[in-house]
Design an enzyme around this catalytic site. Sequence first.
Site, mmCIF file in Angstrom:
data_model
loop_
_atom_site.group_PDB
_atom_site.id
_atom_site.type_symbol
_atom_site.label_atom_id
_atom_site.label_comp_id
_atom_site.label_asym_id
_atom_site.label_seq_id
_atom_site.Cartn_x
_atom_site.Cartn_y
_atom_site.Cartn_z
ATOM 1 N N GLY A 278 0.815 -1.195 0.000
ATOM 2 C CA GLY A 278 0.000 0.000 0.000
ATOM 3 C C GLY A 278 0.852 1.251 0.000
ATOM 4 O O GLY A 278 2.087 1.204 0.033
ATOM 5 N N VAL A 279 0.182 2.404 -0.012
ATOM 6 C CA VAL A 279 0.867 3.690 -0.109
ATOM 7 C C VAL A 279 1.194 4.202 1.288
ATOM 8 O O VAL A 279 0.429 4.016 2.227
ATOM 9 C CB VAL A 279 -0.029 4.709 -0.843
ATOM 10 C CG1 VAL A 279 0.662 6.064 -0.946
ATOM 11 C CG2 VAL A 279 -0.375 4.184 -2.232
ATOM 12 N N ASN A 281 4.413 5.981 4.234
ATOM 13 C CA ASN A 281 5.774 5.917 4.744
ATOM 14 C C ASN A 281 6.103 4.573 5.381
ATOM 15 O O ASN A 281 7.245 4.120 5.319
ATOM 16 C CB ASN A 281 5.998 7.051 5.746
ATOM 17 C CG ASN A 281 6.035 8.407 5.061
ATOM 18 O OD1 ASN A 281 6.710 8.566 4.058
ATOM 19 N ND2 ASN A 281 5.319 9.374 5.589
ATOM 20 N N GLU A 303 -0.259 -1.931 -6.862
ATOM 21 C CA GLU A 303 -0.949 -0.770 -7.431
ATOM 22 C C GLU A 303 0.019 0.322 -7.853
ATOM 23 O O GLU A 303 -0.098 0.906 -8.920
ATOM 24 C CB GLU A 303 -1.916 -0.186 -6.399
ATOM 25 C CG GLU A 303 -3.003 -1.115 -5.972
ATOM 26 C CD GLU A 303 -3.741 -0.558 -4.777
ATOM 27 O OE1 GLU A 303 -4.923 -0.225 -4.938
ATOM 28 O OE2 GLU A 303 -3.138 -0.447 -3.701
ATOM 29 N N GLY A 397 -7.259 -0.072 -2.885
ATOM 30 C CA GLY A 397 -7.151 -1.430 -3.396
ATOM 31 C C GLY A 397 -6.902 -2.470 -2.323
ATOM 32 O O GLY A 397 -6.727 -3.648 -2.641
ATOM 33 N N LYS A 417 -1.878 10.082 17.351
ATOM 34 C CA LYS A 417 -2.152 11.339 18.050
ATOM 35 C C LYS A 417 -1.363 11.431 19.362
ATOM 36 O O LYS A 417 -1.892 11.775 20.416
ATOM 37 C CB LYS A 417 -3.649 11.484 18.336
ATOM 38 C CG LYS A 417 -4.523 11.646 17.116
ATOM 39 C CD LYS A 417 -4.345 13.006 16.475
ATOM 40 C CE LYS A 417 -5.306 13.197 15.304
ATOM 41 N NZ LYS A 417 -5.106 14.498 14.601
#
Length: 513
Positions: A278-279, A281, A303, A397, A417
Amino acid sequence: MTISATESAATNARIAHPDYQSKVMDAAAAASLIKSGDAVGMSGFTGAGYPKAVPQALAAQIEEAQAKGDNFKIRVLSGASTGPELDGALAKAKGIDFRLPYNSDPIAREQINAGTMQYVDMHLSQVAPATWQGFLGPLDVALVEVSAILPDGSIVPSSSVGNNKTWLDRADRIILEVNSWQSASLEGMHDIYYGTALPPNRVPIPLVRPQDRIGQPTFRVDPSKVVAVVPTDIPDRNAPFKAPDDAALKIAGHLMQFFAHEVKVGRLPKELLPIQSGVGNIANAVLHGLLDSPFEQLTSFTEVLQDGMLELLAADKLTMASCTAFSLSPEAAEMLNNDMARYRDRIILRPQEISNHPELVRRLGCLAMNGMIEADIYGNVNSTHLMGSRIQNGIGGSGDFARNAYISIFMAPSTAKGGKISTIVPQVSHVDHIDQDVQVIVTDQGLADLRGLAPKQRAEKVIANCVHPAYRDMLADYYARALHGSYGKHSPSLLNEALSWHQRFVETGSMLP
């Protein structure tokens, strides 16, 4: 309005067919061809390959119309997230009535969560089929960035493919942005497959390895539908890659140990299986961790190509990357553009209905690694909604891969947080991935392999391995009381407390008491 002769001559190398040269105009003229109420299929996937000039011109025209009392709005369909020149500009102009299937723009997100923009969060593999099935209604315009129009009229895609094949096929009118910032060496990198069909005419997709090419390198376009061609020279707006923090490095370390163990016991080959990432860091940190790993001759079927995957290609650790788009930092994008020819035979850009196709994910045996917002003790995962109702981006995705992967992995830091939110909770506030689709959970605290475990076994392993120390005793206490006070004993739950941590955060700003 057409551009000047000097400007036109400068674009001839990228717009090499005379029929298309005759349709060259500026962005404002092209934008005027889009009408209020139109459904517009836009190119773009994770900040790559999206139209940049026409959407900004359209936003200006929408603001002008609205100032005159005309409630000018359009429907926007894309591949995934785009960039500030598209989603940001149109959302700022309050010009989007309906959006799918994924969004990361903060202005659009604010309007979605305020209820002023209708948003459909979809599995990315399902958008093109749903368009062909007619479930999404007619498509009036395709607004697609490309990198070149060849002398024979074929269209070279840009730095993302996404749903562009479907938009170009289904739209009544086509507007092309030809972006000369994109490397000319992109030509030949794409694999556009035209063999998909609806039932009962659907046939197996003939792809058995990530490196297989099953289509053609260019788009087929009906030139009679093309109403405008707009030359541009605007870079993709990709986010900078942040150096991995301590939590990301620990997550990467846990996964490297896990993969090494799976190889040792014979459940994975020494070159692993095709990687999906996945996208973000954390995903980049995991890819970077593979650089110093013992694994060689890696492949990916995913992807997006991120910085970490480009590093693996440069180091010859990764032999082939199959994806639908780039998702690179500005520095990595510049490096790739300058050296595109080196990578052209080792990167394949496909339509997202192929890059995310469940049939192919299952067949290839992908190792799916995706981020999450939260997971509960039984392995249900929420990847889209904060506190159950405020959408962050979308499912993307991750669902396409998670259910069909050889191993389905979800990862995140154990807190968010500044420690006010626990990533592991008694019950997720929104379910995107049911526990049956989640096999491994990883946080900076450790890894929980949930394969083959019953619900109570899962809970015990997740609490022991993945929860931050500030929340571990709280979660263990909840689970112990649930074992005795639950309506049933299969997946023990205290209904009056299961979402109490979320409610406490909404009321006090922290999940801690």
